[in-house]
Enzyme design. Structure first.
Site, PDB file in Angstrom:
ATOM      1  N   HIS A   1      -7.173  -6.265  -1.202  1.00  0.00           N
ATOM      2  CA  HIS A   1      -6.093  -5.300  -0.992  1.00  0.00           C
ATOM      3  C   HIS A   1      -5.048  -5.743   0.025  1.00  0.00           C
ATOM      4  O   HIS A   1      -3.877  -5.410  -0.101  1.00  0.00           O
ATOM      5  CB  HIS A   1      -6.706  -3.974  -0.524  1.00  0.00           C
TER       6      HIS A   1
ATOM      7  N   ASP B   1       0.855  -1.183   0.000  1.00  0.00           N
ATOM      8  CA  ASP B   1       0.000   0.000   0.000  1.00  0.00           C
ATOM      9  C   ASP B   1       0.899   1.244   0.000  1.00  0.00           C
ATOM     10  O   ASP B   1       1.791   1.338  -0.837  1.00  0.00           O
ATOM     11  CB  ASP B   1      -0.959  -0.070   1.208  1.00  0.00           C
TER      12      ASP B   1
END
Length: 331
Positions: A306, A107
């Protein structure tokens, strides 16, 4: 099925760095591998990787990025610019008595790892990127791009720009907000395409949590795991973490001299097939032959969201260890 993470052999300590103090969690001995988390997480996001990398013969070190956890939280917004975070990583390597390291990020940590490798190739000999592909510095001003997205809806990055605004949504119920945010971006629990996209906010008084799924946690996130994450942010507040988003235009200016620059060290990319961070940046992945000429492989995990290293720890660990082993000098 992955096994519970052993807490034994985890070594917690702090080092002096430009941030003031960086909190590190270490396991294993061998070549140094630095693990950089994203938003809204902590060193704990690598709890499944630390023992696996240690068992494979590596010195795995996960940090709390400045503004998070037990690391220092400078008051100034511009203290969270990318250049400052890169210097924290260089200081970390030096404080551990090493000259070089492999750096791996997820991320925002992927961006931090990539920029660390770009600016300090003499320190970071290889870079692994999870979720967010590498896109060289340059292009239009970031906030101008985000402001044009979504039409009558506001993109979450724009929503995060104003100091205090997102904090007012999150901090009254940190645990509930985190549970919804983690679920919204997890493969098992994310909204369907027919439902509202959780990356956007209604411009007329909306909040991100309005679009979070209700109900169960994703299977990778236990109530105990959520307690760890929530406990950290309940103690620190959210501003340090959110200030990363509030420096994107500063980063754009700071990194202008590196516009279009490739990362030439050995590299690896792992993305989730259902992760917007990966799918929205498909063009960046297509450009890897030019932007990451040292790329060993690019993996897209089908059906994964994610939170790659937490949703698919065994698969991610295998890919990371195979790549790290390929970097070892041959006898």
């Amino acid at each position: 099925m992955h096994q519970p993470t052993p807490s034994v052999d985890l070594r917690h300590h702090t080092i002096e760095a430009p941030a003031g103090r960086l909190h590190l969690v270490e396991q294993g001995t061998g070549p140094l591998v630095v693990l950089v988390h994203g938003f809204p997480e902590s060193w704990y996001s690598w709890r499944r990787q630390l023992p696996a990398l240690a068992a494979a013969g590596y010195r795995a070190v996960a940090l709390d990025v400045r503004g998070y956890g037990r690391s220092s939280k400078p008051a100034a917004t511009d203290a969270y610019r990318m250049l400052a975070l890169v210097e924290d990583n260089v200081a970390l390597v030096r404080a551990l008595g090493e000259e070089t390291a492999v750096i791996i990020g997820h991320d925002w940590g992927s961006n931090i790892a990539a920029t660390s490798a770009l600016l300090h190739s003499e320190v970071f000999r290889a870079v692994g990127l999870l979720s967010v592909p590498y896109a060289p510095p340059g292009g239009p001003r970031p906030t101008d791009v985000f402001a044009q997205m979504g039409g009558d809806q506001e993109f979450y990055v724009s929503y995060f720009q104003e100091p205090g605004r997102a904090e007012a949504e999150i901090e009254p119920d940190v645990r509930g907000w985190l549970a919804g945010f983690y679920a919204a971006l997890s493969a098992e629990t994310m909204p369907t395409q027919a439902e509202s996209d959780p990356h956007f906010v209604n411009r007329t008084g909306g909040q991100l949590r309005d679009r979070f799924p209700g109900g169960r946690l994703p299977s990778w996130l236990t109530e105990g795991d959520l307690d760890v994450y929530a406990g950290e942010f309940e103690r620190t507040g959210m501003t340090g973490a959110l200030n990363r988003y509030r420096n994107m235009d500063r980063d754009w200016e700071d990194l202008a001299p590196y516009s279009g620059s490739p990362i030439k060290q050995p590299s690896l990319f792992i993305g989730g097939g259902l992760d917007a961070s990966t799918t929205w940046m498909a063009d960046a992945i297509d450009a890897y032959p030019a932007t990451l000429p040292g790329l060993a492989d690019s993996h897209i995990l089908d059906g994964c969201g994610h939170w790659l290293q937490q949703e698919r720890p065994d698969e991610v660990n295998r890919l990371l260890i195979d790549w790290l082993d390929s970097l070892r000098p041959t006898a």
